[in-house]
Design an enzyme around this catalytic site. Structure first.
Site, short mmCIF file in Angstrom:
data_model
loop_
_atom_site.label_atom_id
_atom_site.label_comp_id
_atom_site.label_asym_id
_atom_site.label_seq_id
_atom_site.Cartn_x
_atom_site.Cartn_y
_atom_site.Cartn_z
CB CYS A 120 18.35 45.21 32.83
SG CYS A 120 19.34 43.82 33.42
CB CYS A 130 20.37 40.82 35.17
SG CYS A 130 21.89 41.59 34.57
CE LYS A 195 23.65 42.21 28.35
NZ LYS A 195 22.89 43.13 29.20
CD GLU A 233 18.97 32.88 24.46
OE1 GLU A 233 17.86 33.44 24.36
OE2 GLU A 233 19.42 32.48 25.55
CE LYS A 248 25.05 45.05 25.82
NZ LYS A 248 24.32 45.28 27.00
CB SER A 274 30.73 50.65 27.69
OG SER A 274 30.80 49.34 28.24
C1 PBG Z 1 22.16 45.74 31.61
C2 PBG Z 1 22.98 46.14 30.46
C3 PBG Z 1 24.37 46.07 30.29
C4 PBG Z 1 24.65 46.70 29.08
C5 PBG Z 1 23.44 47.10 28.54
N1 PBG Z 1 22.42 46.73 29.40
C6 PBG Z 1 25.44 45.58 31.19
C7 PBG Z 1 25.56 44.18 31.53
O1 PBG Z 1 24.87 43.30 31.03
O2 PBG Z 1 26.38 43.93 32.43
C8 PBG Z 1 26.03 46.91 28.51
C9 PBG Z 1 26.15 48.05 27.58
C10 PBG Z 1 27.54 48.51 27.34
O3 PBG Z 1 28.54 47.91 27.76
O4 PBG Z 1 27.65 49.55 26.68
N2 PBG Z 1 22.11 44.40 31.90
#
Ligand code: PBG
Length: 326
Positions: A120, A130, A195, A233, A248, A274
Site C-alpha cells: 500500500c 493509498c 476491505k 469484490e 477486514k 488495530s
Molecule cells: C494500509 C492498511 C491499513 C490497515 C492495514 N493496511 C490502514 C488503512 O487502510 O487506513 C489497517 C490495519 C489495522 O487497523 O490494524 N492501507
C-alpha cells in the site's frame, strides 16, 4: 428429537465431552503477526493506543520474528514507516526502502518465518492516501503501476507473499503480471479483497503514521453497509489471480466473512484490526474484561465464521496461551 428425549447438556457436562465435540479449532498455525518497521537501531517505540505493540527498528524486528518462530507462528506481515514521505510514495518501492531492508535482513536471520509484504502507499505518501492524487481524488489507474512496482521490489527483497491493501480496482491483476514477468510466478498474492472504510483502523494510523491529511478513504475502501458488494469484490480478486482472500476488519464483519466462506473455496484470511485490539486491551486494563478469555473467544469466533488464518496483534500472546494449554 426434543426435550426431554434430547438434552444438549448431556454433552456439555465436562471438558472431555466438550473437547470431543468441539467444532472449531484455533492453532498457532492460523496466526499472522503484524510488525511496524522504522529506520534506526535499537528503536522500540510504544504505540500509545496499542499497548504491547511497537514501532521497531530492523534489529528489534529480528527479535520479534524469532519470538514468533519459537511460538510456532508461521508468518508475519510487515508495514514500513519511511523517513521521508512524498507525493509519489517513493519509499514504498525504493530498493533500499524500509520494508525492502527489513525483508533482506529478516530473510537471512530468521528464514523459518514467512514474510508477507503489505502493499500500500499510504504510509509513504505525504498526503496519507493509498495512491497517487489527481486533484483531491486518488487516481486508480495511475496508482496501479506503483503498486506493482512496490510488490515487485518486496519480492526481490525476499518477500514470501505480497498483500495489497490499497483497494484500487485491478491491482491484483497488475501485481500478478509484474511478478510473473520478473520470475516470481511462484509468489502468492493475499488480497485484502473486502476491505471496509472502517473507523476501527484508528490506532493503526497512529502506528503507521498513515492517517490521510484530508478527507477519508471512503472513495476507495468499501461502505460498511454493504455485504453483497463484498462478494463482487472477492470475485474480481479471485478472477485477477488472488491466492488468498481477506476480509477486514474481522469481528464487526463476521457476517461478511461467513458469506465469503460459503461462496469461495480459496484460503480465507481475516484481519482483526488495530481498533479491535485496542478495545480489548483498554477494557482489560480497566479490569472490565478478562483479556485472555476474551481474546481467545474473539479469535475462535473469527475461525468459526470461516477464516483459515487471522492477522492479529494478539498473535504472540494467543500462541503462548495455546502452548500453555497443551
Ligand atoms: C494500509 C492498511 C491499513 C490497515 C492495514 N493496511 C490502514 C488503512 O487502510 O487506513 C489497517 C490495519 C489495522 O487497523 O490494524 N492501507
Amino acid at each position: 428429537m426434543v426435550f426431554p428425549d434430547y438434552r444438549p447438556r448431556r454433552l456439555r457436562r465436562n471438558e472431555h465431552f466438550r473437547r470431543m465435540i468441539r467444532e472449531t479449532l484455533l492453532l498457532s498455525d492460523h496466526l499472522i503477526y503484524p510488525l511496524f518497521v522504522v529506520f534506526g537501531k535499537g528503536v522500540r517505540r510504544p504505540i500509545p493506543s496499542m499497548p504491547g505493540i511497537f514501532q521497531l527498528s530492523i534489529d528489534e524486528a529480528v527479535k520479534e520474528v524469532r519470538e514468533c518462530r519459537d511460538l510456532n507462528i508461521p508468518a508475519v506481515i510487515l508495514f514500513g514507516i519511511p523517513d521521508k514521505k512524498d507525493e509519489k510514495a517513493s519509499g514504498a518501492y525504493a530498493a533500499d526502502g524500509i520494508i525492502q531492508r527489513a525483508m533482506r535482513t529478516l530473510k537471512e536471520k530468521v528464514p523459518e518465518v514467512l514474510l508477507i509484504g503489505d502493499v500500500c502507499l499510504c504510509e509513504y505518501t505525504s498526503h496519507g492516501h493509498c495512491g497517487i492524487l489527481s486533484g483531491n481524488e486518488v487516481d486508480n489507474d495511475a496508482t496501479l503501476e506503483l503498486l506493482a512496482r512496490t510488490a515487485l521490489s518486496q519480492a526481490k527483497a525476499g518477500a514470501d507473499m505480497v498483500a495489497p491493501s490499497d483497494m484500487m480496482d485491478g491491482r491484483v491483476a497488475e501485481i500478478r503480471q509484474a511478478l510473473d514477468e520478473n520470475g516470481f510466478e511462484h509468489l502468492p498474492i493475499m488480497s485484502y479483497a473486502a476491505k471496509y472504510a472502517s473507523s476501527f483502523y484508528g490506532p493503526f494510523r497512529e502506528a503507521a503514521e498513515s492517517a490521510p491529511q484530508f478527507g477519508d478513504r471512503k472513495g476507495y475502501q468499501m461502505d460498511p453497509a454493504n455485504a453483497r458488494e463484498a462478494l463482487r469484490e472477492v470475485t474480481l480478486d479471485v478472477e485477477e489471480g488472488a491466492d488468498i482472500i481477506m476480509v477486514k476488519p474481522a469481528l464487526p464483519y463476521l457476517d461478511v466473512l461467513c458469506r465469503v466462506r460459503e461462496e469461495f473455496d480459496l484460503p480465507l484470511a481475516a484481519y482483526q484490526v488495530s481498533g479491535e485490539y485496542a478495545m480489548i486491551k483498554a477494557a482489560a486494563q480497566k479490569g472490565w474484561l478478562d483479556e485472555r478469555s476474551v481474546v481467545m473467544e474473539s479469535l475462535l469466533s473469527i475461525r468459526r465464521a470461516g477464516a483459515d488464518m487471522i492477522l492479529t496483534y494478539f498473535a504472540k500472546e494467543a500462541a503462548a496461551w495455546l502452548q500453555e494449554k497443551r
